[in-house]
Write an enzyme that holds these catalytic residues in place. Structure first.
Site, PDB file in Angstrom:
ATOM      1  N   HIS A  17       0.965  -1.062  -0.059  1.00 47.00           N
ATOM      2  CA  HIS A  17       0.037  -0.142  -0.128  1.00 47.00           C
ATOM      3  C   HIS A  17       0.929   1.442  -0.135  1.00 47.00           C
ATOM      4  O   HIS A  17       1.480   1.788   1.080  1.00 47.00           O
ATOM      5  CB  HIS A  17      -0.863  -0.180   1.078  1.00 47.00           C
ATOM      6  N   HIS A  19       1.462   4.856  -2.425  1.00 45.16           N
ATOM      7  CA  HIS A  19       1.109   5.743  -3.580  1.00 45.16           C
ATOM      8  C   HIS A  19       2.513   6.444  -4.090  1.00 45.16           C
ATOM      9  O   HIS A  19       2.876   7.117  -3.537  1.00 45.16           O
ATOM     10  CB  HIS A  19      -0.068   6.756  -3.110  1.00 45.16           C
ATOM     11  N   HIS A 197      -9.359   1.120  -1.545  1.00 43.42           N
ATOM     12  CA  HIS A 197      -9.314   1.823  -0.245  1.00 43.42           C
ATOM     13  C   HIS A 197     -10.731   1.816   0.413  1.00 43.42           C
ATOM     14  O   HIS A 197     -11.833   1.960  -0.422  1.00 43.42           O
ATOM     15  CB  HIS A 197      -9.208   3.201  -0.444  1.00 43.42           C
ATOM     16  N   GLU A 200     -11.139   3.484   5.642  1.00 38.18           N
ATOM     17  CA  GLU A 200     -10.418   4.400   6.311  1.00 38.18           C
ATOM     18  C   GLU A 200     -10.991   5.487   6.861  1.00 38.18           C
ATOM     19  O   GLU A 200     -10.887   5.412   8.349  1.00 38.18           O
ATOM     20  CB  GLU A 200      -9.420   4.980   4.904  1.00 38.18           C
ATOM     21  N   ASP A 278       1.808   4.053   2.856  1.00 37.36           N
ATOM     22  CA  ASP A 278       0.842   4.827   2.298  1.00 37.36           C
ATOM     23  C   ASP A 278       1.273   5.922   1.438  1.00 37.36           C
ATOM     24  O   ASP A 278       1.760   5.809   0.235  1.00 37.36           O
ATOM     25  CB  ASP A 278      -0.062   5.373   3.271  1.00 37.36           C
ATOM     26  N   ASP A 279       1.921   7.041   2.146  1.00 40.21           N
ATOM     27  CA  ASP A 279       2.391   8.385   1.598  1.00 40.21           C
ATOM     28  C   ASP A 279       3.406   8.565   2.413  1.00 40.21           C
ATOM     29  O   ASP A 279       3.450   9.715   3.227  1.00 40.21           O
ATOM     30  CB  ASP A 279       1.328   9.295   1.556  1.00 40.21           C
TER      31      ASP A 279
HETATM   32  N1  ADE Z   1      -4.361   8.737  -1.879  1.00 38.35           N
HETATM   33  C1  ADE Z   1      -3.015   9.009  -1.347  1.00 38.35           C
HETATM   34  N2  ADE Z   1      -3.085   8.415  -0.081  1.00 38.35           N
HETATM   35  C2  ADE Z   1      -4.503   8.249   0.174  1.00 38.35           C
HETATM   36  C3  ADE Z   1      -5.144   7.863   1.264  1.00 38.35           C
HETATM   37  N3  ADE Z   1      -4.599   7.453   2.498  1.00 38.35           N
HETATM   38  N4  ADE Z   1      -6.592   7.456   1.208  1.00 38.35           N
HETATM   39  C4  ADE Z   1      -7.011   7.970   0.247  1.00 38.35           C
HETATM   40  N5  ADE Z   1      -6.651   8.214  -0.969  1.00 38.35           N
HETATM   41  C5  ADE Z   1      -5.238   8.338  -0.901  1.00 38.35           C
HETATM   42 ZN    ZN Z   2      -3.789   4.818   0.392  1.00 40.52          ZN
END
Ligand code: ADE
Ligand code: ZN
Length: 340
Positions: A17, A19, A197, A200, A278-279
């Site tokens: 996971h 991005h 997703h 969340e 994630d990011d």
């Molecule tokens: N795009 C990038 N990170 C995300 C996240 N945590 N939830 C939804 N879309 C995303």
């Molecule tokens: Zn994500």
């Protein structure tokens, strides 16, 4: 480095996971803005990093989409992906399944060929250089229309051989999986696997829809599942993996503090939980920092940490033969660490 830190970093694991646009570090934002002669709203790298103070998912997405505007040509996407893969390799990632958001770029006039070409060139470089394997996952932005997603799928079809799956990301609340049922059905007919997703910020019902209508192989996040015990039982029974992102969840206020995160409870319920970043450029850490944060806050044992790594391989889109090789290597690593 503490012994638990070196255990975490050395453990062979998959990241499922991630991005790629979320790996854009402030230093690279400034370098690419300079390259393309673009003005930024922030006077310095430090000022930009200090602006990463989010109240929820939408407040993050606003900053994330603005940052992605500096990605303009094939070499930008290569540089971005290569930088991530080098960091992941240093942290013991042996296999990476990477999301990208084509609509974020095509809307600005960037060709989808440049996006996919640059990312794939870096993935192949990492395979040659580190032996790191990968899968690429095309995500649709759920705040945009289903028709836009369908056009994006059609545009990506010439690159289908390099794309393993489609996913669904961006603003969850008010954009249920059902909105994309026809797009995902078309993607499945083209041979793509699916993920989404769900759970969340959105309700457990979105997890159910993702399973029933999008026929997903995994749920990305899924932490809100606890509110629906029958759904928990179903995911335990079917061993549907959750790709959980602890630092993201705290940064986006899904949980107030890491000590409140439900990852350990989900693991103890028998769910196939994995840990991911994630990011990472926005949330203060890559995969090893995520493992370390849950170890510290939730008291995960080495056995729990090894289970998370095994889950990551099990939940991946690797072949059964590849999975069995990595399970053996994890067992070997754990046995050696026990003897040390
Ligand atoms: N795009 C990038 N990170 C995300 C996240 N945590 N939830 C939804 N879309 C995303
Ligand atoms: Zn994500």
């Amino acid at each position: 480095m503490s012994s638990i830190e070196s255990f975490i970093r050395g453990l062979p694991k998959a990241e499922l996971h991630l991005h790629i646009e979320g790996t854009l570090e402030p230093e690279m934002v400034f370098a690419l803005a300079h390259k393309h002669g673009m003005a930024l709203r922030y006077p310095s790298v430090q000022a930009l990093r200090e602006a990463y103070n989010f109240t929820d998912l939408q407040s993050f997405l606003d900053v994330y989409y603005a940052g992605a505007a500096v990605l303009r040509d094939e070499s930008d996407f290569h540089a971005l992906t290569w930088a991530y893969l080098c960091r992941a390799h240093e942290q013991g990632v042996v296999h990476a399944e990477i999301f990208f958001d084509p609509q974020t770029h095509t809307v600005r006039g960037v060709a989808i060929d440049a996006v996919i070409g640059g990312i794939r060139r870096a993935l192949l470089d990492a395979e040659r250089t580190f032996g790191m394997t990968h899968r690429l996952i095309l995500c649709f932005l759920r705040h945009l229309s289903a028709a836009d997603a369908m056009r994006t799928l059609e545009e990506a079809l010439p690159h289908a051989a390099g794309i393993a799956a489609v996913g669904l990301d961006s603003a969850e609340s008010g954009n249920p999986p059902a909105k994309f049922a026809a797009v995902f059905a078309r993607a499945r007919r083209q041979g793509f696997l699916t993920v989404a997703h769900a759970g969340e910020e959105g309700p457990p019902d979105y997890i159910r829809e993702a399973l029933d209508l999008l026929e997903v192989s995994r749920i990305d996040h899924g932490v809100r599942i606890e509110a629906d015990p029958a759904l928990v039982q179903r995911l335990v029974r079917d061993q549907v993996p959750l790709t959980v992102c602890p630092l993201s969840n705290v940064m986006l206020k899904v949980f107030a503090r890491m000590e409140d995160h439900n990852l350990k409870r989900l693991l103890d319920l028998g769910l196939c939980v994995t840990v991911n970043s994630d990011d990472p450029a926005y949330f203060g850490g890559y995969i090893a920092e995520n493992y370390l944060a849950v170890h510290r806050a939730l008291g995960l044992s080495r056995a729990d940490i090894a289970q998370l790594a095994r889950n990551s391989i099990h939940a991946s889109f690797l072949s059964a033969a590849e999975k069995s090789v990595w399970m053996g290597k994890i067992a070997e690593f754990v046995a050696t660490a026990q003897r040390a």
